[in-house]
Structures are given as structure tokens and as C-alpha cells.
Design a protein around this motif. Sequence first.
Motif, mmCIF file in Angstrom:
data_model
loop_
_atom_site.group_PDB
_atom_site.id
_atom_site.type_symbol
_atom_site.label_atom_id
_atom_site.label_comp_id
_atom_site.label_asym_id
_atom_site.label_seq_id
_atom_site.Cartn_x
_atom_site.Cartn_y
_atom_site.Cartn_z
ATOM 1 N N ARG A 1 -6.645 3.439 -6.442
ATOM 2 C CA ARG A 1 -5.786 2.377 -5.934
ATOM 3 C C ARG A 1 -6.603 1.198 -5.486
ATOM 4 N NH1 ARG A 1 -3.267 4.809 -1.660
ATOM 5 N NH2 ARG A 1 -3.484 6.871 -2.471
ATOM 6 N N ASP B 1 0.828 -1.199 0.000
ATOM 7 C CA ASP B 1 0.000 0.000 0.000
ATOM 8 C C ASP B 1 0.865 1.252 0.000
ATOM 9 O OD1 ASP B 1 -2.788 -1.196 2.038
ATOM 10 O OD2 ASP B 1 -2.377 -1.263 -0.106
ATOM 11 N N ARG B 2 1.912 1.225 0.788
ATOM 12 C CA ARG B 2 2.791 2.385 0.894
ATOM 13 C C ARG B 2 3.432 2.683 -0.456
ATOM 14 N NH1 ARG B 2 4.360 6.924 2.927
ATOM 15 N NH2 ARG B 2 6.529 7.386 2.488
ATOM 16 N N LEU B 3 3.913 1.633 -1.115
ATOM 17 C CA LEU B 3 4.548 1.801 -2.413
ATOM 18 C C LEU B 3 3.573 2.401 -3.416
ATOM 19 C CD1 LEU B 3 7.307 1.024 -3.752
ATOM 20 C CD2 LEU B 3 6.053 -0.816 -4.812
ATOM 21 N N ASN B 4 2.348 1.853 -3.413
ATOM 22 C CA ASN B 4 1.346 2.370 -4.341
ATOM 23 C C ASN B 4 1.001 3.812 -4.040
ATOM 24 O OD1 ASN B 4 1.352 -0.123 -5.378
ATOM 25 N ND2 ASN B 4 -0.597 -0.775 -4.524
ATOM 26 N N LEU B 5 0.978 4.123 -2.745
ATOM 27 C CA LEU B 5 0.677 5.499 -2.360
ATOM 28 C C LEU B 5 1.723 6.447 -2.926
ATOM 29 C CD1 LEU B 5 -0.808 7.610 -0.627
ATOM 30 C CD2 LEU B 5 0.722 7.041 1.215
ATOM 31 N N ARG C 1 12.315 8.693 -2.139
ATOM 32 C CA ARG C 1 11.163 8.203 -1.369
ATOM 33 C C ARG C 1 10.684 6.878 -1.910
ATOM 34 N NH1 ARG C 1 5.899 10.779 0.398
ATOM 35 N NH2 ARG C 1 5.306 10.913 -1.773
ATOM 36 N N PHE C 2 10.588 6.801 -3.233
ATOM 37 C CA PHE C 2 10.118 5.582 -3.864
ATOM 38 C C PHE C 2 11.086 4.447 -3.612
ATOM 39 C CE2 PHE C 2 7.698 3.120 -6.774
ATOM 40 C CZ PHE C 2 8.597 2.299 -7.419
ATOM 41 N N ASP C 3 12.363 4.744 -3.750
ATOM 42 C CA ASP C 3 13.361 3.700 -3.584
ATOM 43 C C ASP C 3 13.321 3.118 -2.179
ATOM 44 O OD1 ASP C 3 16.867 3.182 -3.792
ATOM 45 O OD2 ASP C 3 15.303 2.247 -5.011
ATOM 46 N N VAL D 1 1.724 -1.550 -11.076
ATOM 47 C CA VAL D 1 1.437 -2.368 -9.905
ATOM 48 C C VAL D 1 1.006 -3.780 -10.270
ATOM 49 C CG1 VAL D 1 -0.097 -2.546 -7.933
ATOM 50 C CG2 VAL D 1 0.866 -0.356 -8.545
ATOM 51 N N LYS E 1 -6.455 -2.730 -6.755
ATOM 52 C CA LYS E 1 -6.406 -3.906 -5.880
ATOM 53 C C LYS E 1 -7.482 -4.893 -6.244
ATOM 54 C CE LYS E 1 -4.993 -2.164 -1.516
ATOM 55 N NZ LYS E 1 -5.308 -1.971 -0.150
ATOM 56 N N ASN F 1 10.409 0.868 -2.046
ATOM 57 C CA ASN F 1 10.685 -0.279 -2.903
ATOM 58 C C ASN F 1 11.601 -1.278 -2.190
ATOM 59 O OD1 ASN F 1 10.738 -1.908 -5.138
ATOM 60 N ND2 ASN F 1 11.950 -0.529 -6.411
ATOM 61 N N TYR G 1 12.342 -5.700 -8.112
ATOM 62 C CA TYR G 1 12.819 -4.430 -7.554
ATOM 63 C C TYR G 1 13.423 -3.583 -8.660
ATOM 64 C CZ TYR G 1 16.071 -1.261 -5.231
ATOM 65 O OH TYR G 1 16.782 -0.159 -4.844
ATOM 66 N N GLU H 1 9.851 3.660 -12.286
ATOM 67 C CA GLU H 1 9.765 4.939 -11.582
ATOM 68 C C GLU H 1 10.732 5.943 -12.193
ATOM 69 O OE1 GLU H 1 11.744 6.708 -9.256
ATOM 70 O OE2 GLU H 1 10.118 8.097 -8.778
ATOM 71 N N LEU I 1 3.723 6.011 -5.404
ATOM 72 C CA LEU I 1 3.612 6.039 -6.857
ATOM 73 C C LEU I 1 2.447 6.915 -7.283
ATOM 74 C CD1 LEU I 1 5.381 4.560 -8.824
ATOM 75 C CD2 LEU I 1 3.649 2.810 -9.018
ATOM 76 N N ASP I 2 1.308 6.720 -6.616
ATOM 77 C CA ASP I 2 0.105 7.475 -6.941
ATOM 78 C C ASP I 2 0.325 8.965 -6.720
ATOM 79 O OD1 ASP I 2 -3.321 7.502 -5.757
ATOM 80 O OD2 ASP I 2 -2.482 7.784 -7.763
ATOM 81 N N ARG J 1 10.740 -2.266 -10.999
ATOM 82 C CA ARG J 1 9.992 -1.165 -10.404
ATOM 83 C C ARG J 1 10.811 0.107 -10.450
ATOM 84 N NH1 ARG J 1 9.008 -4.021 -5.373
ATOM 85 N NH2 ARG J 1 7.376 -5.518 -5.791
ATOM 86 N N LEU K 1 9.828 -2.970 0.749
ATOM 87 C CA LEU K 1 8.931 -4.028 0.306
ATOM 88 C C LEU K 1 9.710 -5.257 -0.143
ATOM 89 C CD1 LEU K 1 6.175 -5.140 -0.513
ATOM 90 C CD2 LEU K 1 6.435 -3.970 -2.690
ATOM 91 N N LEU L 1 -1.117 3.138 -13.153
ATOM 92 C CA LEU L 1 -0.877 2.355 -11.947
ATOM 93 C C LEU L 1 -1.052 0.880 -12.212
ATOM 94 C CD1 LEU L 1 -2.493 4.294 -8.997
ATOM 95 C CD2 LEU L 1 -0.108 3.763 -9.362
#
Lengths: 575, 626
Positions: free
Chosen positions: B5, A189-193, A217-219, B167, B9, A222, B136, B143, A195-196, B139, A225, B163
Motif C-alpha cells: 500500500r 488509508d482505511r479504504l485501502n486497508l 465493510r467496504f461500503d 486506488v 501511495k 467508501n 463512489y 469491489e 480493500l487490501d 469503487r 470517504l 490495488l
Amino acid sequence: MLKLFVFLKPFRASVALVLALALAQSLASLYLPRLMADIVDHGIVPDDRRQIMIYGGLMLLMALVSTAASVGSSFFSAKVASGFGRDVRNRIFDRVAHFSVHQFDRFSTASLITRTTNDTTQVQQVLIMMMTMVITAPMMAIGGIILSLSQDTRLARVLIAVIPILGVIFFLIMRKAVPLFQLMQVKIDRLNLVLDEGLTGVRVIRAFDRNAHESRRFDAANLDLTGNAIAVNRLVSLLMPAMFFMMNLTSVSIIYVGALRIDAGQMHVGAMLASLQYAIQILFSVFMVTAMFVMLPRAAASAERINAVLDVIPDVNDPAAPVSTGATRGRVEFDNVTFQYPGAEEPALSGVSFIAKAGEVTAIIGGTGSGKSTLAGLIPRFYDVNGGRVLVDGVDVRDMRQEDLRAKIGYVPQKAVLFSGTIATNIRFGREAATDDEVTKAATVAQAAEFIDQKPEGYAAPVSQGGTNLSGGQKQRLAIARALVRNAEIYVFDDSCSALDFATDAKLRTALRSETTAATVFIVSQRIGTVMNADRIIVLDDGQVVGIGAHGDLIKTCAVYREIAESQASLEEVA
Amino acid sequence: MSSERDAIKRQAPPTSIFGRGPMGGFGMPVQKAKDFKGTLRRLMGYLRPHQTKLQIVVGAGVIATVFSVVGPKLLGKATTKVFEGYLARQAGAATGIDFGYVGNILTWLVVLYVVSSSFLYLQQYLMSGIAQKTVYALRRDVEAKFSKMPLKFFDSRTHGEILSRAVNDLDNISSTLQQNLTQLISSVLSVIGIIVMMLTISWIMTLVVLASLPLSVTIVATIAKRSQAYFIRQQKALGEMNGHVAEMYSGHAIVTAFGHEERSVGKFKELNDRYYEGAWRAQFATGMIFPIMMFVGNLSYVAVAVIGGYLVTIRSIALGDVQAFIQYSRQFSMPITQLSSMANTIQLTIASAERVFELLDEAEEPADPIPASTVPTPRGEVRIDHMSFSYKPDTPLIEDMSIDVQPGQMVAIVGHTGAGKTTLVNLLMRFYDINAGAIRVDGVDIREMTRGGLRKIFGMVLQDTWLFSGTIRDNIAYGREDATEDEIVRAAKAAHADHFVRTLPENYNTIINEEATNLSQGQKQLLTIARAFVADPAILILDEATSSVDTRTEVLIQKAMAQLMHGRTTFVIAHRLSTIRNADLILMMEQGRIVEKGTHEELLAASGKYSDLYRSQFSKLVEASL
């Protein structure tokens, strides 16, 4: 979770059938090794080929029975689970549809959607698994033990000893793994947040040249996770090897103990072979049961969320003995109304009193949080008041049928909401029976006819979900047309012109004025320009009425009104 | 934001500890990848840094599989010895079972199993690291790509779409790499190994077992094909049902206000029924596969028992061999099932990888020039020289625009909603590149600067307040990399935000939650102004629109904005009369074009569109007060 089982009631017969068939299937499968043992003992040992064939035939029969039972069980459980899901969904939707506006607001829209769709599916899936496994797995385990006991008790004890060991191993691994999985969900969830946020704020991020910061922040998320995922997966990868090892160790023990017993003449060879088969079956079912337990917490969480919705009883209901309004039309009276949102510290409205009659335009103005929209929402009875009364056409709104009350009102919300369909269907949402002319007329008054006519399909132009293919201003105008086509006694415009530019807003107000001369109009707004010409302006501040009157009077007598006016234009214009 | 989001999911397959299991890939209609080989090769490229580890994984897999495949044969030998001993006893011999031999074999077996299980664990252990690290890297690349993409990319897509690739698709790849890769290795090896072992015992029986293969394959394929139609039906009905739910819930107030509850419920029931019809059939189809596979397995079992039994009686094979064969035939069915479901899963994964690579292949913004020009102490002079721009080549927007803004001047941009005022912002900040002409800041063409350098000169306060989930302090400090505590508080004070921050229980440490619902719109706006103060830009871009803000806060916002504008060159998307009248230059926009420009007095005198707007909006206020 058990609360939801009540939805299974109509499927009682099918569920019983599923369980019975699952039982039949287990028994039939369990019998196969037994028959195998018989082939050995009665066919191979005495060299009797005919017995081999006979027992072979029996085995085939058993296999067929098992399969048929399994397929049947599958059929019925598919129907039961799908039916269950369908019924739960129906109930949730029906319940939510009848929620009052503020009950609805207690849950977020997104969460309600998830509860109706995703959570129901989760519970449904677990139900299927439970139905097919809840009988089969223990059955296989217990049946296997019983049958092997019947073959030879000492050998069976080997099996019985193994099961708890296996159970403990699984339990320990799972106990560590499950919280890690939950943690992983949090990190996902945190990662998606992140990213979003990066997507929604892309302009701001680039404007402040903070790309590097965002990447860091993303790294971090990442990496976090990934670390967690590796740990979890490594832990879980213990399961398979552990299971295989235990199974194989059991086989070895069986052969050893079996050999001893056979040598002592206390057991037949066939029994040993059969026990080996049972061992595998038993251990496999233990494995399945563990798997099922893993899915339970997630489904239980979903069930809880569903129950949270179902437990809420709609609080705005029709009275037992509805009163009908007489010949009066368009009279709205607030009698010392007080309203407080449940759980709020202070009332949103207190001591509001006024009377609005047909043909009058009443404006409501005040800052955000002053109670304007709340007041407007009390008229169509979105909520019930805590003190005082709201009367429409002389009757307390709680004494009327909701249907009758709302039929009198044309409501236009702050943020226009349209539904997928066409422009015409959206306008007709206000009144299904409206003729084409009436639809066109409503659109014209709402200043929407222009842009509709510019579209190639005109009124048949498609409106996508949420009205995303139209601009904010266009949506608002259609929402206004939708209310107008109702030919209502009372119109409530809740800050509905905010997306319109000044020119269109002015034209709209002029058109509305001539169109709604017979009706009672309420306009909620923050713009002085919009409310200036109302017959009566109600000025709200912190839920209280601080002024009622016409523009000219209020400018002189009401400080809050003056303050609002001043901030919206330079002083000389307004004074 | 979070509703998107949540939607993502919802679409993702439920993750389970035991992975998708052997049944995972069945039935679902498969999206074929467009370039299977190419995408596969590219995906393999990401695995290359882990080459040695992968080799160990394969090696461990080989050992584990080989050892586990040899097991049943050895077990069979032990059984045969027991049987022989048993028969000997029966025949009256003194010694029975040869325990020395049996004991020996069993000990070897235990060793074998320990080795096999350990290597199996090693395989999975290493694979976890490899799979997760690969994802990793993917991703991270995605990004990194985002930060190089032109704004055009983000504006032309919904977040949900983007997303979903970042995701869901990466999730798919992660699961597959984690589980299916090792499964593939062990399944293939198992099948080969088992066939070999079976052949060493009896080729007749091997044929018997192998005969079941085409049977199960055909059955699964037929079921899968038949059920495809149901799955498609199910998915379609699901989409419609979910769409209805989303709409009716989002528009709940309207549905209530217009008394449409019953109609909405009725429609839902209809859609729900349609979904039910497709769903139970699809479910049944999937549910049938396992029993049928079991039946085929049992068929082999029976055949092996009977034929094997017969062969033992004619002394062609030993009893232990029959037992070993039974074990092998059982062991055989699992990898076969896994392989067939894997075909589906792999298709899905490669399709996912393809979508991710599509993303990575998107055109990037032209890179910053090297060497780049800089404006070390910007004065705030902006010159736009015969500039032309349009979002789409065939719909001209701004043509031949030239304006000259001196440091400290205020330019008001005026126009109807949707007139294109943000276009100018997009161009000044170089979020989009102009088609012709030039924009110069202090004489330097903005294309000759680095984007970062250019944007540092500007400060932006827009109507859409973007704050991220962090503390208030962090959000304000966002304006400049190393803002000190002092600077932050000073900025907050200047923005009239300090007061309300101190009324919060945690002051500056208050965390702004995900959707920033714990602050009012007005407070958020004040924070974004504070952020701009921290950035202390030479040129300001401001949007005055302050709808849904309470009066008191609005007054604060206006004061804060006025202070921010003081002494800076400002481009204001103006809504207030006083702002417009005091502007040094007014740009009147309509449908993205600048239709008039001049000072207030000049434009009034010109009696054009501006004049119309002014009179229609503001004159009413003048009239009414007379």
C-alpha cells in the motif's frame, strides 16, 4: 524542517543567484504597469505617438528582462532542488546502511523506503516552490504596493485595505480545510486497508462465506470517504470565487476612488490604470503565498520523518584501535552474556556462557522468543551486548573491525534474502572473488546444484527482485551456498532449513558435515531432528540456558528439551 | 501487506488543494488509451444518473463565465468616462467626470460580480457532489466485481497491481472529474466569450492577441517534446534507484552480515546521480513553461498597450477599451494554458478509466445454480469420482482420482513442500473448478450447490493465518454470521485461546492491528482455530504446519486441533508422525499428483515413495534413541 537546510549549504551561491534573479524578475514585471501608465500619461493624453513607441519599446525590454531572469531562476532552482534532494537521499541511505540490525528494526522497512524516496521528494518539491515563490510572491505584493503608493497614496490605501481581508478569508477557509484533508487521508488509508485485506484474505472470506460482510465493510468506508471528500471539496471551492470577487471588487473601488481623485485633479489617469494592474498582481501573489502555506505542513511532516532517521547514530561501530586476532581460528566464546533490546522489559538473553571450537557443531534450540536468533545474531555483532563479552578467536568482537569479524563468518538467515541479478551473482555475494568451480562446489553442497542445472541458463539464470521467481526452498539453498562460498571459519545457520522437506534437509546436513569439518558451525533450529547430532546442544528457554550437552544426555536431564522432543514426534520414537 | 500500500501511495501524484493546477499535466510522457472514444462514452455513462445536476453545472458555468467576460468591458466603459471627464477638465470645462454614469456602471458591475462568483461557487459545489458520487459508484462496482472473480484472477496477479487499479486509477478519475470537467467548460466558454468581446472592441487588436496563441502552443509543444526524453530517463532511473533501496533495505541484515555496506552505498550514489541528471533537466523543462507563457502574455500586453495607445490617439477606440483589452488578454492566457495541459490530463484519465474497465470486464465465476441443491444436515461424507484437474491445460496435474471418505474419517495429505497439497483444498472448497469427474458431499455434486452453501459445510484452518483489523471478538465471530457471545467464548476455550486472550489488557475487545503484529504467530493460529470452532463445520480442512511457534503454544495448538478434529471428517495437510499414522487414509502427493494412497501399514508394505519418506524422516529419530 529547518534542520535540513544545512544541506543547502553547498548551494549557497546558486541559491543567492536564484533569489537575485527572482527579485529581478519581480521588479521587471512590476515595472510594466508603470510603463503602461507612462504610455497613457505621456503618450496618449498628449497625443504623442512617438512616446507611445518609446515606452512600448521599454516595456518589451522589461518583459524580456523579466523572462530571462525567470528562466535563469528556474534553471538554478531546478539544479539546487535536485541537488539538494540527491544529497539528502545519499545521506539517508548511507546512514541507514550503517545502522545496526536492531536500529534498523526500530523503523519498519517500508517506512524507511518511503522516507528515502517519497519524503525526500516532498521536501524537494516544496523547496522548489519556496525558492521560486518565497521571493516572488511577497516581492510582487510589496513592490506592487510601493509602486502604487508612488503613483497615488490614497488609491494605494484601497489596495492595502484589501490584502488583509483577502488574507483572512483564505486563512479561515484553510484552517477548516486542512484538518479535513488530513482526515481524508486517514479515510483513504482505511479504504485501502479494507480493500487490501479483502485481497489477501480472499480465501478465508469465501471459505466462511462472508462476502456480504466484506462488501458492507467496504461500503461503509467508501461512503465515509465520499462524504468527507464532498465536504472538503465544497469548502475549497469557495476559494476561487472568493478571490475573483475580491479582485473585482477591488477594481471597482479603485475606479471609484480613482475617479474622485482624478476629478479633484489630484491624480493622473495613468495612475489609475496602473493601480488596476497592480491590484491584480498583488492579489494573485497573496493567493500564491497561501497556496505555499498549504504545502508546508505536509513537507514539514516529511522533513520530520527524514530527520528522525538522520538523528540516529549507528551504534555498532569500529573501535579506535582495532585488535587483530592471532593464529586462532574458529573459536567462539560467550562469557556470561546478557542482552536486552532497548525499551524491552526483560533481557532477551541472560547469563549465557559457552565455548565453541573449530570443528565442532553447536546447536541452539528453543521455542520462539527464547532468544535463539538473538544469540546467533550476537556472533556477527548485529547488536552489542549489555553485559558479559562475546569473543571470537580470543578477541572481544567490539575490539575488532566489523569488516574483519564478518569476513570470518558465513551467516544464513531464517528467511532467505536474495537480490536481483543471477544465481551466480547471488552466490558470489558471499565472496566476489570466488571462481566458477568454487561457486559450483558451494551450490552442490547446498543441494542447490540440482535445480540450478535444470534451468536452461544454469548459473546465469536470472533472479528477480526479492527472489520471487524461486521457491522458498530454492532460495534457502542458495543462501546457504552464498555463505559456504566464503570458506569461513564460523558458520551460523539460523533456522535456515525450515523451508526444506525432511529428505533434502537430511542430505544437506550430511553434505555440510563433511564440508565444514574444520569450521565452527552454529545451527539454530526448532526441530529435534536437525540438532540431534550436534556436538553440543544449547537449550534456551526465556533467554536463559537451561541445558547444554549432547542429545542423549539432554533427553534425560533437561525437561524443556524433552518437552520439545515430545511435541514433535510421538513419545516412543524419541525415548 | 502495508508495504504494497505504501508503494501504491508513492506512485500516486501528490494531491494538492489547488489540484494539479494549470501546470499539472505538462511534460509527463502520456500513456495513450487504446480505445479513447469507447472508454469516454462508458465513463460518461457513469455520469448519466446526475444528468440534471450536470445540466445545472453547465448552465451555471455559462452564466458565471458570461458575466465575468462582460465585466472588463463594462469596467472599460467606466474608465473611458473617467478619462473623458479628465480630458474635459483639462480643456477647462466646468463639469468633469459624469459620476452618475460611472456610479451606475460600477453598481451594475458589483451586481455582475456577485452573480458571477455565486454561480461559479454553485458550479463547483454541485460538481463536488457529482464527481465524488461517480467515483463512489465506480469503487463500489470494482469491489462488487472482486467478490465474483475466480481465485485464478487473484492468484495470477500481485496485490500491488490490483490495488493500483482500484486506488491510483480511481484517484486519477476522481481528480479529473472534480476539477478538469468544470475547468474545461469554463475555459472553452471563456475563450469564446473573450474573443467575442474583443472583437466588439477592435478586430485589429483581437488579431494581435490571437497571434500569440499559435506562438504559445508551439513553444509548449516543443518544450514538452524535448522534455519527454528527460522524463522517461528520470522515471527509469527512479525505478532503478527505488528498486535498489527496496532490496538493500529488505536485505539489510544480509548486507551487514556480509560486509557489503560500502558497495551498496556506492551503487546507490551512482543510481542517485543518474536520477539527478534526468531530474533537474526535467524539472527545468517544466519550470521554463511558466516564464515563457508569461512572456508571451507580456508580449500581448506590450502590443496591446502600444497599438491600443496608437488607436486611441487616432480616436479609433477609447482609452477604457485599451484597458479592457489588457484585462482580456491577461484573462485569455489562463484558459489557453489550462486547455493545453488538460489534453495531457484527459489522456491520462481515460487511460486510467480503461484499466478500471478492463478490471470490470474480467470473466467472472460461473454463477451459482438456481435452484441449488442443499445439504441441510451434512454428515461429512466426501466422494471424489474420477476427478481430473490442472491449473494450465497443457500441464496435467491430478488425473482420474477417486477416493471415498466416510463421515468422521481423517485423511492425511503428505508430501514435500510445493507438492501441491493446497490444490486439493482449492478443489474441495471449489475455489477452482475441476476439469472432469465429480466431487460429491453427502451424495450431492458440489457444483449443484451454492458456493456459500458448500463452504459452510467446510471449515478451514490454514498455516497462513488471516485476521483482519478488528477486535478479537469480531475475528472469532467471523466464523458464523450471528455467533453469540457465549458461542465465541466457548469456541475460544475449546481452542485453548481463552487463556491468553484474558491476559491481554482489553480481553476480547483487543484490536488486532493492521499487520497483526501485536499477537504472536501461535496466538494467531489459536484464534483461527477458535474461528473454525464457531463455524462448527461438518468437514474440516487443516494444515498442521506450525513453524515459528513456541513450544508451549504449539502444544496448545495440537490439543486444539485434535479437539477440533474430533468427530469431524478431516482433511489434514499432515506434518506430525502421529497424525499420519492414525489417519484412515493417507494421500501421498508429489508435484501436484497423488502418487500413492492407503493406510500407513499398507503404504509401508508397498515400499514406495511414502515408505521412503517415512524411513528418511522418522527413522533417524528411531536410530538415535537406540
